[in-house]
Design a protein around this motif. Structure first.
Motif, PDB file in Angstrom:
ATOM      1  N   SER A  64     117.192  56.238  61.855  1.00 32.33           N
ATOM      2  CA  SER A  64     118.556  56.427  62.354  1.00 32.33           C
ATOM      3  C   SER A  64     119.359  57.111  61.261  1.00 32.33           C
ATOM      4  O   SER A  64     118.932  57.163  60.109  1.00 32.33           O
ATOM      5  CB  SER A  64     119.197  55.086  62.755  1.00 32.33           C
ATOM      6  OG  SER A  64     119.290  54.212  61.656  1.00 32.33           O
ATOM      7  N   PHE A  65     120.509  57.643  61.639  1.00 35.17           N
ATOM      8  CA  PHE A  65     121.399  58.257  60.654  1.00 35.17           C
ATOM      9  C   PHE A  65     122.827  58.013  61.103  1.00 35.17           C
ATOM     10  O   PHE A  65     123.090  57.697  62.258  1.00 35.17           O
ATOM     11  CB  PHE A  65     121.111  59.756  60.478  1.00 35.17           C
ATOM     12  CG  PHE A  65     121.614  60.622  61.601  1.00 35.17           C
ATOM     13  CD1 PHE A  65     122.782  61.355  61.459  1.00 35.17           C
ATOM     14  CD2 PHE A  65     120.915  60.708  62.796  1.00 35.17           C
ATOM     15  CE1 PHE A  65     123.244  62.160  62.497  1.00 35.17           C
ATOM     16  CE2 PHE A  65     121.366  61.512  63.834  1.00 35.17           C
ATOM     17  CZ  PHE A  65     122.534  62.241  63.682  1.00 35.17           C
ATOM     18  N   CYS A  66     123.752  58.136  60.164  1.00 35.20           N
ATOM     19  CA  CYS A  66     125.152  57.918  60.527  1.00 35.20           C
ATOM     20  C   CYS A  66     125.990  59.129  60.151  1.00 35.20           C
ATOM     21  O   CYS A  66     125.623  59.916  59.277  1.00 35.20           O
ATOM     22  CB  CYS A  66     125.701  56.657  59.869  1.00 35.20           C
ATOM     23  SG  CYS A  66     125.906  56.757  58.088  1.00 35.20           S
ATOM     24  N   GLU A  67     127.082  59.256  60.840  1.00 29.62           N
ATOM     25  CA  GLU A  67     128.105  60.243  60.543  1.00 29.62           C
ATOM     26  C   GLU A  67     129.440  59.520  60.575  1.00 29.62           C
ATOM     27  O   GLU A  67     129.628  58.587  61.365  1.00 29.62           O
ATOM     28  CB  GLU A  67     128.122  61.369  61.596  1.00 29.62           C
ATOM     29  CG  GLU A  67     126.887  62.232  61.631  1.00 29.62           C
ATOM     30  CD  GLU A  67     126.741  63.187  60.460  1.00 29.62           C
ATOM     31  OE1 GLU A  67     127.584  63.152  59.524  1.00 29.62           O
ATOM     32  OE2 GLU A  67     125.776  63.963  60.464  1.00 29.62           O
ATOM     33  N   LYS A  76     138.352  54.442  61.817  1.00 29.83           N
ATOM     34  CA  LYS A  76     137.321  55.353  61.319  1.00 29.83           C
ATOM     35  C   LYS A  76     136.213  54.534  60.682  1.00 29.83           C
ATOM     36  O   LYS A  76     136.459  53.509  60.060  1.00 29.83           O
ATOM     37  CB  LYS A  76     137.915  56.332  60.303  1.00 29.83           C
ATOM     38  CG  LYS A  76     138.841  57.336  60.946  1.00 29.83           C
ATOM     39  CD  LYS A  76     139.252  58.405  59.973  1.00 29.83           C
ATOM     40  CE  LYS A  76     140.132  59.394  60.723  1.00 29.83           C
ATOM     41  NZ  LYS A  76     140.275  60.629  60.010  1.00 29.83           N
ATOM     42  N   GLY A  77     134.995  54.995  60.852  1.00 29.38           N
ATOM     43  CA  GLY A  77     133.841  54.312  60.275  1.00 29.38           C
ATOM     44  C   GLY A  77     132.580  55.059  60.624  1.00 29.38           C
ATOM     45  O   GLY A  77     132.630  56.169  61.168  1.00 29.38           O
ATOM     46  N   ASN A  78     131.448  54.471  60.317  1.00 30.20           N
ATOM     47  CA  ASN A  78     130.175  55.126  60.581  1.00 30.20           C
ATOM     48  C   ASN A  78     129.732  54.914  62.021  1.00 30.20           C
ATOM     49  O   ASN A  78     129.815  53.808  62.548  1.00 30.20           O
ATOM     50  CB  ASN A  78     129.093  54.604  59.638  1.00 30.20           C
ATOM     51  CG  ASN A  78     129.302  55.092  58.230  1.00 30.20           C
ATOM     52  OD1 ASN A  78     129.813  56.184  58.008  1.00 30.20           O
ATOM     53  ND2 ASN A  78     128.905  54.301  57.260  1.00 30.20           N
ATOM     54  N   VAL A  79     129.264  55.999  62.625  1.00 30.61           N
ATOM     55  CA  VAL A  79     128.639  55.960  63.944  1.00 30.61           C
ATOM     56  C   VAL A  79     127.159  56.245  63.704  1.00 30.61           C
ATOM     57  O   VAL A  79     126.810  57.253  63.088  1.00 30.61           O
ATOM     58  CB  VAL A  79     129.266  56.998  64.897  1.00 30.61           C
ATOM     59  CG1 VAL A  79     128.579  56.966  66.251  1.00 30.61           C
ATOM     60  CG2 VAL A  79     130.766  56.775  65.031  1.00 30.61           C
ATOM     61  N   HIS A 129     132.019  62.851  67.349  1.00 32.23           N
ATOM     62  CA  HIS A 129     132.188  62.068  66.134  1.00 32.23           C
ATOM     63  C   HIS A 129     132.112  62.925  64.873  1.00 32.23           C
ATOM     64  O   HIS A 129     132.728  62.604  63.868  1.00 32.23           O
ATOM     65  CB  HIS A 129     131.119  60.970  66.074  1.00 32.23           C
ATOM     66  CG  HIS A 129     131.101  60.147  67.313  1.00 32.23           C
ATOM     67  ND1 HIS A 129     132.020  59.154  67.554  1.00 32.23           N
ATOM     68  CD2 HIS A 129     130.306  60.203  68.410  1.00 32.23           C
ATOM     69  CE1 HIS A 129     131.784  58.621  68.735  1.00 32.23           C
ATOM     70  NE2 HIS A 129     130.754  59.245  69.275  1.00 32.23           N
ATOM     71  N   HIS A 130     131.329  63.969  64.935  1.00 32.55           N
ATOM     72  CA  HIS A 130     131.136  64.855  63.779  1.00 32.55           C
ATOM     73  C   HIS A 130     130.848  66.253  64.314  1.00 32.55           C
ATOM     74  O   HIS A 130     129.690  66.643  64.492  1.00 32.55           O
ATOM     75  CB  HIS A 130     129.973  64.346  62.919  1.00 32.55           C
ATOM     76  CG  HIS A 130     129.945  64.960  61.567  1.00 32.55           C
ATOM     77  ND1 HIS A 130     129.188  66.065  61.284  1.00 32.55           N
ATOM     78  CD2 HIS A 130     130.592  64.639  60.428  1.00 32.55           C
ATOM     79  CE1 HIS A 130     129.364  66.398  60.012  1.00 32.55           C
ATOM     80  NE2 HIS A 130     130.206  65.540  59.470  1.00 32.55           N
ATOM     81  N   PRO A 131     131.900  67.038  64.591  1.00 28.66           N
ATOM     82  CA  PRO A 131     131.712  68.312  65.300  1.00 28.66           C
ATOM     83  C   PRO A 131     131.067  69.431  64.496  1.00 28.66           C
ATOM     84  O   PRO A 131     130.546  70.369  65.080  1.00 28.66           O
ATOM     85  CB  PRO A 131     133.135  68.697  65.694  1.00 28.66           C
ATOM     86  CG  PRO A 131     134.028  67.963  64.755  1.00 28.66           C
ATOM     87  CD  PRO A 131     133.306  66.704  64.375  1.00 28.66           C
ATOM     88  N   ASN A 172     127.772  50.937  65.459  1.00 26.01           N
ATOM     89  CA  ASN A 172     129.037  51.406  64.902  1.00 26.01           C
ATOM     90  C   ASN A 172     129.389  50.561  63.698  1.00 26.01           C
ATOM     91  O   ASN A 172     129.106  49.355  63.676  1.00 26.01           O
ATOM     92  CB  ASN A 172     130.166  51.290  65.928  1.00 26.01           C
ATOM     93  CG  ASN A 172     130.034  52.290  67.039  1.00 26.01           C
ATOM     94  OD1 ASN A 172     130.142  53.487  66.814  1.00 26.01           O
ATOM     95  ND2 ASN A 172     129.760  51.811  68.253  1.00 26.01           N
ATOM     96  N   GLY A 173     129.991  51.192  62.685  1.00 23.62           N
ATOM     97  CA  GLY A 173     130.420  50.440  61.512  1.00 23.62           C
ATOM     98  C   GLY A 173     129.371  50.435  60.429  1.00 23.62           C
ATOM     99  O   GLY A 173     128.664  51.406  60.218  1.00 23.62           O
TER     100      GLY A 173
END
Length: 179
Positions: A64-67, A76-79, A129-131, A172-173
């Protein structure tokens, strides 16, 4: 530092490398410090094209990875994204090199094996979330093998967004896994 698979003299080998490829000269600070670049988009650039041969390609295993993004509650936080809720193994396409530079002034000059991810357009799941962009996903062993061994013209065809139905938001988070 992260685990990275690269081409070794006897086939693929797993090693640990430092995230952040060398910056172009224009990205160096006045002190000569090179913080490195983690994402590689324009592979036709002379700065990046020198590392597109099979000897400098690598894959980074991931589940998995987050943005950074907007959470369901508006904060705001990590998705966190993965291929599905079970978080199967996939890979990011990358390049690597050995490089001598000043990453941190307190450490002075060091020689490190460095890697960075290829990026591409974000798909419809990531874009809200991260365009800007997301790493290039290799979703099968065949794609990972193509990235590691095929001629650059063929391997670079993998630098494309995933289909919109190929990623799910899995958390999330803060980090919510065992790794």
């Amino acid at each position: 530092m992260a685990p990275v698979v690269r081409n070794g003299s006897d086939g693929p080998e797993l090693t640990k490398m430092r995230w952040g490829m060398p910056s172009p000269h224009s990205g160096l600070s006045a002190s000569g410090r090179d913080p490195g670049l983690t994402n590689i988009r324009i592979t036709a650039s002379g700065h990046w094209s020198r590392w597109l041969g099979v000897e400098n390609r690598c894959v980074v295993p991931m589940t998995s990875f987050c943005e950074p993004g907007k959470l369901p509650d508006g904060r705001k936080g990590n998705v966190w994204f993965a291929l599905d809720e079970s978080r199967p193994m996939a890979y990011f396409a990358g390049i690597w090199t050995q490089w001598t530079s000043i990453r941190k002034v307190k450490d002075d000059e060091t020689t490190d094996e460095l890697y960075g991810f290829l990026t591409t357009d974000a798909n419809a799941v990531v874009k809200p979330h991260h365009p800007k962009a997301k790493p290039v996903f290799l979703t099968s062993q065949e794609e990972a093998s193509t990235w590691l061994t095929a001629p650059a013209s063929e391997a670079l065809e993998l630098q494309r967004p995933l289909p919109d139905n190929a990623l799910d938001i899995v958390a999330n988070g803060g980090r919510q896994d065992d790794g």
